[in-house]
Design an enzyme around this catalytic site. Structure first.
Site, PDB file in Angstrom:
ATOM      1  N   ASP A 157      -0.094 -18.274 -12.855  1.00  0.00           N
ATOM      2  CA  ASP A 157      -1.461 -17.802 -12.671  1.00  0.00           C
ATOM      3  C   ASP A 157      -2.343 -19.036 -12.517  1.00  0.00           C
ATOM      4  O   ASP A 157      -2.602 -19.751 -13.484  1.00  0.00           O
ATOM      5  CB  ASP A 157      -1.872 -16.959 -13.893  1.00  0.00           C
ATOM      6  N   LYS A 211     -11.080 -16.779  -7.906  1.00  0.00           N
ATOM      7  CA  LYS A 211     -12.221 -17.639  -8.273  1.00  0.00           C
ATOM      8  C   LYS A 211     -12.711 -18.511  -7.112  1.00  0.00           C
ATOM      9  O   LYS A 211     -13.430 -18.031  -6.263  1.00  0.00           O
ATOM     10  CB  LYS A 211     -11.859 -18.473  -9.508  1.00  0.00           C
ATOM     11  N   PHE A 270      -4.558 -15.805 -20.590  1.00  0.00           N
ATOM     12  CA  PHE A 270      -5.582 -14.879 -20.093  1.00  0.00           C
ATOM     13  C   PHE A 270      -5.265 -14.564 -18.639  1.00  0.00           C
ATOM     14  O   PHE A 270      -5.222 -15.456 -17.803  1.00  0.00           O
ATOM     15  CB  PHE A 270      -6.998 -15.465 -20.197  1.00  0.00           C
TER      16      PHE A 270
HETATM   17  C1  LIG Z   1      -6.231 -17.708 -15.539  1.00  0.00           C
HETATM   18  C2  LIG Z   1      -7.022 -16.497 -15.179  1.00  0.00           C
HETATM   19  N1  LIG Z   1      -6.390 -15.417 -14.703  1.00  0.00           N
HETATM   20  C3  LIG Z   1      -7.078 -14.296 -14.351  1.00  0.00           C
HETATM   21  C4  LIG Z   1      -8.433 -14.217 -14.493  1.00  0.00           C
HETATM   22  C5  LIG Z   1      -9.161 -12.969 -14.099  1.00  0.00           C
HETATM   23  O1  LIG Z   1      -9.874 -13.185 -12.922  1.00  0.00           O
HETATM   24  P1  LIG Z   1     -11.017 -12.158 -12.482  1.00  0.00           P
HETATM   25  O2  LIG Z   1     -12.116 -12.259 -13.492  1.00  0.00           O
HETATM   26  O3  LIG Z   1     -11.414 -12.616 -11.108  1.00  0.00           O
HETATM   27  O4  LIG Z   1     -10.399 -10.802 -12.457  1.00  0.00           O
HETATM   28  C6  LIG Z   1      -9.135 -15.322 -14.991  1.00  0.00           C
HETATM   29  C7  LIG Z   1     -10.591 -15.246 -15.183  1.00  0.00           C
HETATM   30  O5  LIG Z   1     -11.188 -15.966 -15.947  1.00  0.00           O
HETATM   31  C8  LIG Z   1      -8.413 -16.489 -15.350  1.00  0.00           C
HETATM   32  O6  LIG Z   1      -9.031 -17.567 -15.837  1.00  0.00           O
END
Ligand SMILES: Cc1ncc(COP(=O)(O)O)c(C=O)c1O
Length: 391
Positions: free
Chosen positions: A210, A239, A123
């Site tokens: 990520d 986050k 994700f």
């Molecule tokens: C691993 C990861 N990458 C990217 C995102 C996307 O982040 P945002 O919701 O701040 O765009 C999330 C959100 O849950 C995530 O858990």
């Protein structure tokens, strides 16, 4: 717009690991706004920093130097073992920056149609390129055509990476979450990560981690990779970087750090004074209060309290954990538990159908950790015995 299905509760304020409603009810926060408020609610240092900043300067364009952004950038890159940082406002945008950076790096090396290997179950966010990199056809459905240039491999499958290496000469990068969050807390095998990193080095691919969810102290070190022998070329985070004030970051080292030049990328708000005041206070607090040291023992305590209280039931198929990223996979779909836990005063999440996901704040006390594990076990126990045909 009708994009969420909110539970019927609204909080007026929070304090550390607790949230309160206007009618005086209190809830134990086992989710931290999905890994955002790692320092808990109303953390005094963050509150003081943003309160002071609001009376001085909320925003200043990146057309001008922003001292605070430079200081926070230096501290963040130092903690991460990186060299440069681009500030964004969210995780998806941090990943967009990482994807653009990897593509530009490849173009500069004569690859005209660069591809990025991504993993099943990943994700990376909801913007179009991040969504295309995401390995979940359910949330991609209806949004085609997706952005091209992504190759997908199963997680922990080194052979698949070698096959891509043989078949494609235009690969720019491998992008992955070292601990997959949304797909149910799957820490990738360390052997796989080491071998994948070695392959990236051999092939000249950039390694992108990520750490939007796993970063900022959540797993016991500032970034998860700092507990391994691997350092990626690029890392994205967001986050908990601002403990609730929107800010994200794409960090890089080596050649990747030298790739962007003025005009290549930008953001109106990215790294503005308010966001950087919050991030600066988060970095300071993590260091001063040694909060990341809490992640391992507290995670273990929550898991063992849950296990002990539920050991008379054969309901769990797997426990997976990295610090305070806790995944409890049940044998049945269990989305209904979220509302039942709320009734019992707990904020939890269920992801990938049957995995209870807990992401409590680092400031949760041991007593609260025990309470979280035990109350959750009694909610699961009650659900198992009341759900016809399951117990
Ligand atoms: C691993 C990861 N990458 C990217 C995102 C996307 O982040 P945002 O919701 O701040 O765009 C999330 C959100 O849950 C995530 O858990």
């Amino acid at each position: 717009m009708n994009t969420y299905s909110p539970l019927p509760v609204s909080f007026t304020h929070g304090q550390a690991a607790e949230l309160f409603t206007s009618d005086g009810r209190s809830f134990l926060d086992g989710l931290s706004g999905i890994a955002v408020t790692n320092l808990g609610h109303a953390h005094p240092r963050v509150t003081a920093a943003i309160t002071e900043q609001t009376s001085k300067l909320l925003h200043c364009s990146n057309l001008y130097r922003i001292d605070l952004q430079e200081r926070v950038g230096e501290e963040l890159t130092r903690r991460a073992g990186m060299e440069r940082v681009f500030f964004s406002n969210s995780g998806a945008e941090a990943n967009e920056a990482a994807i653009k950076l990897a593509r530009l790096h490849a173009h500069q090396r004569g690859i005209s149609r660069p591809q990025i290997i991504v993993l099943e179950g990943a994700f990376h966010g909801r913007t179009l390129a991040a969504l295309s990199a995401t390995g979940n056809s359910k949330i991609q459905a209806g949004f085609g055509p997706l952005v091209e240039g992504f190759l997908r491999a199963p997680r922990n499958d080194l052979k698949a990476l070698h096959e891509f290496a043989q078949r494609h000469s235009d690969i720019a990068a491998l992008m992955l979450e070292p601990v997959q969050g949304e797909s149910g807390i799957h820490p990738l095998d360390l052997d796989y990560l080491s071998a994948a990193a070695a392959l990236c080095k051999e092939k000249g691919w950039l390694l992108i981690f990520d750490e939007v969810q796993s970063g900022n102290g959540r797993t016991g070190s500032y970034f998860y990779y700092q507990q391994t022998s691997i350092t990626p070329d690029i890392v994205s985070t967001a986050k908990a970087l601002g403990n609730g004030v929107p800010i994200g970051a794409c960090l890089a080292r080596g050649e990747a750090a030298q790739t962007f030049a003025p005009g290549h990328h930008g953001s109106t708000y990215g790294g503005n004074p308010l966001a950087c005041a919050a991030a600066g206070a988060v970095l300071e607090s993590l260091a001063a209060e040694q909060l990341q040291e809490r992640a391992q023992p507290l995670g273990q305590l929550i898991e063992s309290s849950f296990r002990q209280a539920l050991n008379h039931q054969d309901a769990v198929s797997q426990y997976r954990r990295a610090g305070l990223m806790i995944g409890i996979e049940l044998k049945h779909d269990c989305g209904a538990l979220v509302a039942q836990a709320l009734e019992a005063g707990l904020l939890i999440n269920v992801t990938a159908g049957r995995t209870i996901r807990l992401l409590p704040p680092l400031v949760m006390t041991d007593d609260q950790g025990r309470q979280l594990g035990e109350t959750l076990a009694s909610v699961v126990d009650h659900w198992l015995t009341s759900e016809a045909g399951i117990a």
